[in-house]
Design an enzyme around this catalytic site. Structure first.
Site, short mmCIF file in Angstrom:
data_model
loop_
_atom_site.label_atom_id
_atom_site.label_comp_id
_atom_site.label_asym_id
_atom_site.label_seq_id
_atom_site.Cartn_x
_atom_site.Cartn_y
_atom_site.Cartn_z
N MET A 76 -21.00 -57.75 34.17
CA MET A 76 -22.05 -57.61 33.17
C MET A 76 -22.88 -56.33 33.32
O MET A 76 -23.90 -56.16 32.66
CB MET A 76 -22.98 -58.82 33.18
N CYS A 77 -22.44 -55.41 34.17
CA CYS A 77 -23.14 -54.14 34.33
C CYS A 77 -22.78 -53.18 33.21
O CYS A 77 -21.65 -53.13 32.76
CB CYS A 77 -22.79 -53.50 35.67
N GLU A 114 -25.97 -50.48 41.12
CA GLU A 114 -25.26 -49.29 41.59
C GLU A 114 -25.65 -48.95 43.02
O GLU A 114 -24.79 -48.60 43.85
CB GLU A 114 -25.54 -48.12 40.64
N ASP A 128 -13.54 -50.56 57.59
CA ASP A 128 -12.12 -50.24 57.43
C ASP A 128 -11.68 -49.15 58.40
O ASP A 128 -10.62 -49.25 59.01
CB ASP A 128 -11.85 -49.81 56.00
#
Length: 162
Positions: A76-77, A114, A128
């Site tokens: 929904m951004c 964001e 990672d």
């Protein structure tokens, strides 16, 4: 706390909020992620001794890229024209890496998602790149530190210890 949710239509189904009538304002959000790891892992990150390369440089680029693509991964951004993104790293102690992401725009909706996405993806990238030497790393917390602009006004996290 505002209990009015605007992400649902009259059928109680999710919708992207209509921002057509909102004013364009300068907006900024700053979010953080905190990671805890083995002392040796953080020392190697600091000293640039990780086999995969410069962990913080890669995490910084990943965070910037993530902020720009938030609208593609959070349903929904709104797609936003971001005017600035800055990712900073600090070492809180010998085991704790703190990541801070600041995002700016001039638009009709804020950039909290964001900033949160940038901080989260930067932390995931550190994980990672270092998981081969420290699978027990923990992304302890992620949250909004502050935001400015928009109809709801400014927000600053009261618990500054994150």
């Amino acid at each position: 706390m505002n209990d009015q949710l605007t992400h649902f239509n009259e059928q109680n189904r999710a919708k992207m909020v209509d921002v057509s009538d909102k004013d364009v304002t300068k907006r900024e959000a700053v979010a953080y992620s905190r990671m805890v790891m083995e002392k040796e892992t953080l020392a190697r990150i600091r000293e640039g001794r990780v086999a995969k390369g410069d962990v913080l440089a890669v995490a910084q680029v990943a965070g910037v890229m993530a902020a720009k693509k938030t609208w593609e991964i959070i349903p929904m951004c709104h797609p936003l024209p971001l005017t600035g993104i800055d990712i900073r790293f600090s070492f809180a102690d010998e085991r704790t890496l703190e990541i801070e992401a600041a995002v700016k725009t001039t638009g009709k909706t804020g950039v909290e998602m964001e900033a949160l996405t940038a901080a989260s993806v930067a932390a995931l990238t550190v994980y990672d790149m270092c998981k081969a030497m420290d699978k027990a790393m923990v992304i302890e917390s992620t949250g909004l530190l502050r935001k400015t602009g928009g109809k709801s006004g400014d927000f600053t996290r009261e618990d500054h210890s994150k």
